[in-house]
Design an enzyme around this catalytic site. Structure first.
Site, PDB file in Angstrom:
ATOM      1  N   GLU A 297      -6.852   4.082  -5.444  1.00  0.00           N
ATOM      2  CA  GLU A 297      -7.980   4.565  -4.649  1.00  0.00           C
ATOM      3  C   GLU A 297      -8.265   5.987  -5.119  1.00  0.00           C
ATOM      4  O   GLU A 297      -7.507   6.908  -4.825  1.00  0.00           O
ATOM      5  CB  GLU A 297      -7.647   4.574  -3.152  1.00  0.00           C
ATOM      6  CG  GLU A 297      -8.862   4.957  -2.324  1.00  0.00           C
ATOM      7  CD  GLU A 297      -8.532   5.495  -0.926  1.00  0.00           C
ATOM      8  OE1 GLU A 297      -9.371   5.357  -0.038  1.00  0.00           O
ATOM      9  OE2 GLU A 297      -7.447   6.078  -0.726  1.00  0.00           O
TER      10      GLU A 297
ATOM     11  N   ASP B 267      -2.918   4.992  -2.330  1.00  0.00           N
ATOM     12  CA  ASP B 267      -3.786   5.727  -1.412  1.00  0.00           C
ATOM     13  C   ASP B 267      -4.182   7.093  -1.978  1.00  0.00           C
ATOM     14  O   ASP B 267      -3.341   7.786  -2.576  1.00  0.00           O
ATOM     15  CB  ASP B 267      -3.003   5.922  -0.103  1.00  0.00           C
ATOM     16  CG  ASP B 267      -3.867   6.444   1.017  1.00  0.00           C
ATOM     17  OD1 ASP B 267      -4.792   5.730   1.440  1.00  0.00           O
ATOM     18  OD2 ASP B 267      -3.608   7.573   1.492  1.00  0.00           O
TER      19      ASP B 267
ATOM     20  N   HIS C 141     -10.961  -1.154   5.048  1.00  0.00           N
ATOM     21  CA  HIS C 141     -10.616  -0.694   6.400  1.00  0.00           C
ATOM     22  C   HIS C 141     -11.149   0.695   6.727  1.00  0.00           C
ATOM     23  O   HIS C 141     -10.838   1.232   7.786  1.00  0.00           O
ATOM     24  CB  HIS C 141      -9.091  -0.713   6.538  1.00  0.00           C
ATOM     25  CG  HIS C 141      -8.448   0.232   5.568  1.00  0.00           C
ATOM     26  ND1 HIS C 141      -8.403  -0.006   4.202  1.00  0.00           N
ATOM     27  CD2 HIS C 141      -7.866   1.437   5.739  1.00  0.00           C
ATOM     28  CE1 HIS C 141      -7.825   1.003   3.597  1.00  0.00           C
ATOM     29  NE2 HIS C 141      -7.484   1.892   4.509  1.00  0.00           N
ATOM     30  N   ASP C 142     -11.914   1.301   5.812  1.00  0.00           N
ATOM     31  CA  ASP C 142     -12.514   2.615   6.069  1.00  0.00           C
ATOM     32  C   ASP C 142     -14.035   2.536   6.138  1.00  0.00           C
ATOM     33  O   ASP C 142     -14.690   3.550   6.374  1.00  0.00           O
ATOM     34  CB  ASP C 142     -12.168   3.592   4.931  1.00  0.00           C
ATOM     35  CG  ASP C 142     -10.679   3.873   4.836  1.00  0.00           C
ATOM     36  OD1 ASP C 142     -10.009   3.849   5.881  1.00  0.00           O
ATOM     37  OD2 ASP C 142     -10.197   4.122   3.719  1.00  0.00           O
TER      38      ASP C 142
ATOM     39  N   ASP D 205       0.873  -1.177   0.000  1.00  0.00           N
ATOM     40  CA  ASP D 205       0.000   0.000   0.000  1.00  0.00           C
ATOM     41  C   ASP D 205       0.903   1.218   0.000  1.00  0.00           C
ATOM     42  O   ASP D 205       1.745   1.362   0.886  1.00  0.00           O
ATOM     43  CB  ASP D 205      -0.854  -0.049   1.281  1.00  0.00           C
ATOM     44  CG  ASP D 205      -2.122   0.765   1.160  1.00  0.00           C
ATOM     45  OD1 ASP D 205      -2.071   1.834   0.551  1.00  0.00           O
ATOM     46  OD2 ASP D 205      -3.155   0.311   1.687  1.00  0.00           O
TER      47      ASP D 205
HETATM   48  C1  NOJ Z   1      -7.356   6.481   2.618  1.00  0.00           C
HETATM   49  C2  NOJ Z   1      -7.072   5.287   3.475  1.00  0.00           C
HETATM   50  O1  NOJ Z   1      -7.811   4.189   3.011  1.00  0.00           O
HETATM   51  C3  NOJ Z   1      -7.413   5.678   4.891  1.00  0.00           C
HETATM   52  O2  NOJ Z   1      -7.401   4.598   5.772  1.00  0.00           O
HETATM   53  C4  NOJ Z   1      -6.450   6.743   5.325  1.00  0.00           C
HETATM   54  O3  NOJ Z   1      -6.813   7.190   6.625  1.00  0.00           O
HETATM   55  C5  NOJ Z   1      -6.465   7.926   4.364  1.00  0.00           C
HETATM   56  N1  NOJ Z   1      -6.451   7.526   2.981  1.00  0.00           N
HETATM   57  C6  NOJ Z   1      -5.288   8.833   4.588  1.00  0.00           C
HETATM   58  O4  NOJ Z   1      -4.124   8.213   4.107  1.00  0.00           O
END
Ligand code: NOJ
Length: 547
Positions: free
Chosen positions: A267, A201, A328-329, A100
Site C-alpha cells: 500500500e 500497510d 476498508h478505507d 496484513d
Molecule cells: C492504512 C490502512 O488501510 C488503514 O485502515 C489504517 O487506518 C492506516 N493505514 C493506519 O494503519
C-alpha cells in the site's frame, strides 16, 4: 507456449475484513473460525487468494492497524491455533493467504513503546522517533496523513514522538537496525507458518528524512488524490524516501528465499514515478503495489479507457497493474455509481478481464452499499477525529472521513443480522437494512445476479490464458466512439475481445477481429450477428477466436 507467469501475476485476490466477515463465536465480531467456515464460498466464487486485514493482538483502536503483539492473535478473532487452521484451510483448498503487516507503526500499547516512553535512556528509546521540540512547538512542520501535526508531546521525557497516522500509532524508527531486525523476524515468523505473503500497510511512510527538514509549502489543504500534498504542505521529507525502496528490495530478498513463492503487495501512495520505485528497476522490490486511479470511479467509457491506458503506459509487461475498486478505507464503489447494479456488473467485467491483478473487497460481489453513518456516532477513529465536521459539509466536499460505512457486516442472507451473527446478538456495526434483498442467499439461485456475474467472470478468467497472461490492446476513442470500451487480450494461441457499452443507445461495432465465439455476455441476449455486433446499453460481451 511462453513460460507461464508466477502465481501472483495471475491471481485474483479477495479482501476479508475479519471483524465484519463472519462471526462464528456469536459475540457480534467476526473471527477466524468464521472466515474458515466461509472459505468454500470464496473458493467457489473463483478467487484463489485471500488477504485478511490485521488479526494480530491489538487494542483495536484502529481495528487491528494498531498492533500490540505481532506474534499472537487478537482474542476477539481467535488464537494461534485458529490462525494455523486458517492457513491450512486455505491451502487445503488450493488457495493462498496473505496477512496484513503494519511495519510503519505499532500501537501505543505495544510493550516496545511503553519502554521507549519510560525514559530517554531506555534501550528501546530509539526504537521510535523522538525529537526535541522547538521551544513549545513540535520539532518540525510535518503533518500526519490525517491532518494536524504528526508530533506528539510526551511530558514525562519532554520530547515529541512521531506518528504518520493517528496519535496512538507511533512510528517505528527503521534507522535503528534492532527495529528492522525485529520486524524481519515478524515476517519470518509468519512465513514459516505458511502465509503466502503480506499486504504492507502504508509502506510509503516508513523512512523519514534523516535531517528532519521541514516540508515545503503547498497551496492545497485537502490532500491530493495520490497523496503527494495536503494540509498546506508538499509531503517531501516524510513520504516515499529512497530508503523505502531499499527496504522493499531487502524484504523481497527475504521472501524470495522461501518456496513456494511468496508475495509482497504494497500500500503506497505517491507519483507514478515513486510508486514504480517500489517495484524496483530490476523487478526486485515489492511484487505488486495497489493502484488507485479507479477510486474516483465513473461508469463511463472515457474514464475507464483513460485508466487502462495510463496503467498500460506506466506498468507495461512484465509489471502488473493492481485493479482496485474499493477497500476498508474507501466508500463502497457501488454507492459511487448510484447503486446501479447493471453498471456494477460491467465494472466487474473490466476489473476481472483487464491485464493485471484484481483485488475485490468483501461484499462488492453482491453490491453491498456504503452504510450512511454520521461521523458523530463513528466507531472508526478517523470518523471520531472528524466528528466536528457537519455531515452536510462532509458530503458537499466529497470527503470520506467515517470508514464505518464500508465495514458493515457481510450480508449472507435476509435475516436481521444478515447471517453474519445470530439475530440475538448485536453486531459491532449494524447490518445494512437492505440485507433483506442484497445478500448471498438471494443472489445464488439467480443466474443473472451480480454475484453470479462475478462467479462466471472469475471462472472464465481462471481458464482463459489470454485473460490471465495476455497482452492488452486498447481500441482508441476514434475507433469506437464515446460510449464503447473495447480491448483485446492476446496470447500465443488465443485472442479475447471485450466490448462494453456504457452509453444510453445501442452501439453497432465492426470490430474485424475474427472473434466470433461468445465466451460470456452480460445484459444482452445472445446477438445474432457478431461482426458488426450490436451492443445494447449497459451490456458487455467477451468474444474469442483461436489463432
Ligand atoms: C492504512 C490502512 O488501510 C488503514 O485502515 C489504517 O487506518 C492506516 N493505514 C493506519 O494503519
Amino acid at each position: 507456449m511462453t513460460q507461464s507467469q508466477p502465481w501472483w501475476q495471475k491471481t485474483a485476490i479477495y479482501q476479508i475484513y475479519p471483524r465484519s466477515f463472519m462471526d462464528a463465536s456469536a459475540d457480534g465480531i467476526g473471527d477466524l473460525r468464521g472466515i474458515i467456515s466461509r472459505l468454500d464460498y470464496v473458493k467457489d466464487l473463483g478467487f484463489d487468494c485471500i488477504w485478511v486485514s490485521p488479526i494480530f493482538r491489538s487494542p483495536q483502536k484502529d481495528f487491528g492497524y494498531d498492533v500490540s503483539d505481532y506474534f499472537s492473535v487478537s482474542p476477539e478473532y481467535g488464537n494461534m491455533s485458529d490462525a494455523d487452521d486458517l492457513i491450512a484451510a486455505a491451502h487445503s483448498r488450493g488457495m493462498r493467504i496473505l496477512f496484513d503487516l503494519v511495519l510503519n507503526h505499532t500501537s501505543r500499547e505495544h510493550p516496545w513503546f511503553k519502554e521507549s516512553c519510560s525514559s530517554r535512556t531506555n534501550p528501546k528509546r530509539d526504537w521510535y522517533i523522538w525529537q526535541d521540540g522547538r521551544g513549545t512547538r513540535p520539532p518540525n512542520n510535518w503533518k500526519s496523513l490525517v491532518g494536524g501535526s504528526a508530533w506528539h508531546y510526551d511530558g514525562n521525557t519532554d520530547q515529541w514522538y512521531f506518528a504518520s497516522f493517528l496519535p496512538f500509532q507511533p512510528d517505528l524508527n527503521f534507522r535503528n537496525p534492532e527495529v528492522s531486525k525485529a520486524m524481519f523476524d515478524v515476517v519470518r515468523f509468519w512465513l514459516d507458518k505458511g502465509v503466502d505473503g503480506f499486504r504492507l500497510d502504508i509502506f510509503h511512510c516508513i523512512f523519514k528524512d534523516e535531517r528532519f527538514r521541514n516540508n515545503p509549502f503547498d497551496f492545497r489543504y485537502v490532500p491530493t488524490k495520490n497523496l503527494t500534498a495536503g494540509f498546506f504542505q508538499k509531503w517531501k521529507y516524510n513520504l516515499n524516501r529512497p530508503e523505502n525502496f531499499e527496504l522493499a528490495r531487502d524484504l523481497r530478498s527475504l521472501i524470495d528465499t522461501y518456496s513456494p513463492q511468496r508475495l509482497l503487495l504494497g500500500e503506497v501512495f505517491g507519483s507514478d514515478h515513486a510508486i514504480k520505485n517500489y517495484l524496483g528497476d530490476r523487478r526486485d522490490g515489492l511484487n505488486l503495489v495497489f493502484l488507485w486511479n479507479l477510486l474516483p470511479i465513473k461508469a463511463e467509457a472515457g474514464f475507464l479507457r483513460d485508466v487502462i491506458r495510463h496503467y498500460e503506459a506506466r506498468y507495461p509487461e512484465p509489471f502488473k497493474p493492481v485493479y482496485v475498486l474499493g477497500n476498508h478505507d474507501q466508500k463502497r464503489f457501488i454507492s459511487k455509481i448510484g447503486n446501479d447494479v447493471s453498471k456494477a456488473k460491467l465494472l466487474a467485467l473490466v476489473q476481472l478481464t483487464a491485464r493485471g491483478v484484481p483485488v475485490t473487497y468483501y461484499g462488492e460481489e453482491i453490491g453491498m452499499p456504503d452504510g450512511d453513518f454520521s461521523a458523530r456516532i463513528a466507531r472508526d477513529p478517523l470518523g471520531k477525529r472528524y466528528r466536528w465536521i457537519p455531515d452536510f459539509l462532509v458530503k458537499r466536499l466529497g470527503l470520506y472521513v467515517n470508514r464505518d460505512g464500508c465495514r458493515t457486516p457481510m450480508q449472507w442472507d435476509n435475516s436481521p443480522n444478515g447471517g453474519f451473527c445470530p439475530d440475538s446478538v448485536i453486531p459491532w456495526l449494524p447490518v445494512d437494512e437492505n440485507t433483506v434483498s442484497v445478500n448471498v442467499a438471494a443472489q445464488k439461485p439467480d443466474e443473472n445476479s451480480l454475484l453470479n456475474v462475478y462467479r462466471r467472470l472469475l471462472h472464465l478468467r481462471q481458464k482463459t490464458p489470454a485473460i490471465l497472461e495476455g497482452t492488452l490492446e486498447l481500441f482508441d476513442h476514434s475507433d469506437v466512439g464515446d460510449d464503447l470500451l473495447a480491448y483485446r487480450r492476446n496470447h500465443v494461441d488465443e485472442t479475447v475481445l471485450i466490448l462494453i457499452n456504457w452509453g444510453k443507445n445501442t452501439v453497432q461495432f465492426h470490430h474485424q477481429t475474427g472473434c466470433n465465439h461468445i465466451l460470456l455476455a452480460i445484459g444482452m441476449k445472445r446477438p445474432v450477428k457478431l461482426d458488426p455486433i450490436a451492443i445494447p446499453p449497459d451490456a458487455g460481451i467477451i468474444l474469442t477466436r483461436s489463432n
